[in-house]
Design a protein around this motif. Structure first.
Motif, short mmCIF file in Angstrom:
data_model
loop_
_atom_site.label_atom_id
_atom_site.label_comp_id
_atom_site.label_asym_id
_atom_site.label_seq_id
_atom_site.Cartn_x
_atom_site.Cartn_y
_atom_site.Cartn_z
N ALA A 56 -45.92 -43.71 13.60
CA ALA A 56 -47.13 -44.34 13.07
C ALA A 56 -48.32 -43.92 13.92
O ALA A 56 -48.21 -43.74 15.13
CB ALA A 56 -46.97 -45.85 13.10
N SER A 58 -49.95 -41.04 13.66
CA SER A 58 -49.95 -39.61 13.98
C SER A 58 -50.59 -38.82 12.85
O SER A 58 -50.64 -39.27 11.71
CB SER A 58 -48.52 -39.12 14.22
N VAL A 186 -50.06 -44.97 5.31
CA VAL A 186 -49.75 -43.54 5.30
C VAL A 186 -50.59 -42.85 4.24
O VAL A 186 -50.65 -43.30 3.10
CB VAL A 186 -48.25 -43.30 5.03
N VAL A 212 -56.85 -41.58 11.76
CA VAL A 212 -55.72 -41.71 12.67
C VAL A 212 -56.16 -42.28 14.01
O VAL A 212 -55.63 -43.28 14.48
CB VAL A 212 -55.05 -40.32 12.87
N THR A 218 -51.58 -43.13 9.45
CA THR A 218 -50.75 -41.94 9.63
C THR A 218 -51.14 -40.95 8.55
O THR A 218 -51.21 -41.32 7.38
CB THR A 218 -49.25 -42.31 9.48
#
Ligand code: ATP
Length: 301
Positions: A56, A58, A186, A212, A218
């Motif tokens: 998470a 990234s 995400v 991010v 993410t």
């Protein structure tokens, strides 16, 4: 472009007591074969047992030669395609299995998308395009929140404009706002800078990076461009439907060199046997959990 808001809101860090799951995305032995079923010899193995774990918060770029399976990987990871085999987990929840309706609900709640061609509705304004996912999901539309996000992507003064009145970079920023409005953890981006000039591309990449770094999202981005990939914390390389290594803190030169060698190494048949082959250690889940973050660039640089 507007300075990003660094405070609170659902786009910011989670409230205390709701720990961020350490893993945003997990793929286990994901395979996807298109066509044929093997009988007519036309089957194409687009993904061949891909196992991958992304932490998470990234920013990961996915790269590889044309036809190596990048878009298929993104589509399977994002629930737009169903893998033939394997497991996909987003935010700690399993996505594979379930009905179409369940999958759609899952996507709308947890996942944001940004496509190369923006996919904006031409007859809707910037603000209406941004809030569309909430309407489609039957969720309450919080206009103030949508405007806040649009201000964050530098479009606070364009709310009533139509897509045709915007530049490519601005359209892509609307697409990013639209991806963020449902507050997904995400965000998947397929060639988000592919149609943009260099300056607009840098703005969009800076925004994704900001999602991010500042807001803990993410981001998983497919790209052909080593410069775009250098904005990510790590690059995952694909060759022939399999993972072919990872690069942390990628520099433009290092990415370009790795890509060139991938091309050298490729046998390039896009019709390969359908029997599952054992996955070599190099091709399994390079864990980027400990990958050092790439040096921060100034926003929009
Ligand atoms: N809907 C489909 N039907 C049949 N084959 C497909 C389909 N989608 C993808 N493929 C095949 O699967 C393989 C992987 O395709 P994919 O689009 O994932 O590659 P890619 O790495 O994203 O390529 P590119 O960089 O050219 O966009 C290719 O051989 C492609 O021809």
């Amino acid at each position: 472009m507007t300075t990003p808001a660094t405070h609170r809101t659902a786009t910011g860090p989670r409230p205390a007591g709701t720990p961020h799951p350490a893993e945003a995305l997990r793929l286990v032995k994901v395979s996807k074969v298109y066509g044929g079923g093997g009988a007519d010899g036309n089957a194409v193995t687009a993904l061949d047992g891909v196992t991958l774990s992304l932490p998470a918060g990234s920013f990961t770029a996915v790269m590889g030669p044309s036809g190596s399976g990048k878009s298929t990987l993104l589509q399977c990871a994002a629930g737009l395609e169903r893998p033939d085999h394997g497991l996909v987990m987003v935010d700690g929840a399993e996505m594979t299995g379930g009905t179409e309706a369940e999958l759609t609900k899952f996507r709308r709640r947890r996942i944001g998308f940004v496509f190369q061609e923006y996919n904006l509705m031409p007859t809707l304004t910037v603000e209406e395009n941004t809030t569309l996912p909430l309407k489609l999901a039957g969720r309450r539309v919080n206009r103030a929140r949508a405007r806040e996000i649009l201000a964050q992507v530098g479009l606070g003064d364009r709310l009533r404009h139509l897509p045709e009145q915007l530049s490519g970079g601005q359209r892509q920023r609307v697409a990013i706002a639209r991806a963020l409005v449902a507050e997904p953890n995400v965000i998947f981006a397929d060639e988000p800078t592919g149609a943009l000039d260099m300056r607009s591309a840098r703005e969009v990449l800076g925004l994704l990076q900001q999602m991010v770094r500042a807001f803990g999202r993410t981001v998983v981005m497919v790209t052909h461009d080593p410069v775009a990939a250098s904005y990510a914390d790590a690059v995952q390389f694909l060759a022939d439907g399999r993972l072919a290594g990872a690069l942390a803190s990628p520099s433009v030169d290092a990415v370009a060199e790795r890509l060139a060698h991938l091309g050298d190494a490729l046998e390039a048949p896009d019709r390969r046997p359908l029997d599952p082959r054992p996955t070599s250690p190099a091709a399994t889940a390079p864990d980027t959990t400990d990958a050092p973050a790439a040096p921060a660039r100034p926003f929009g640089a």
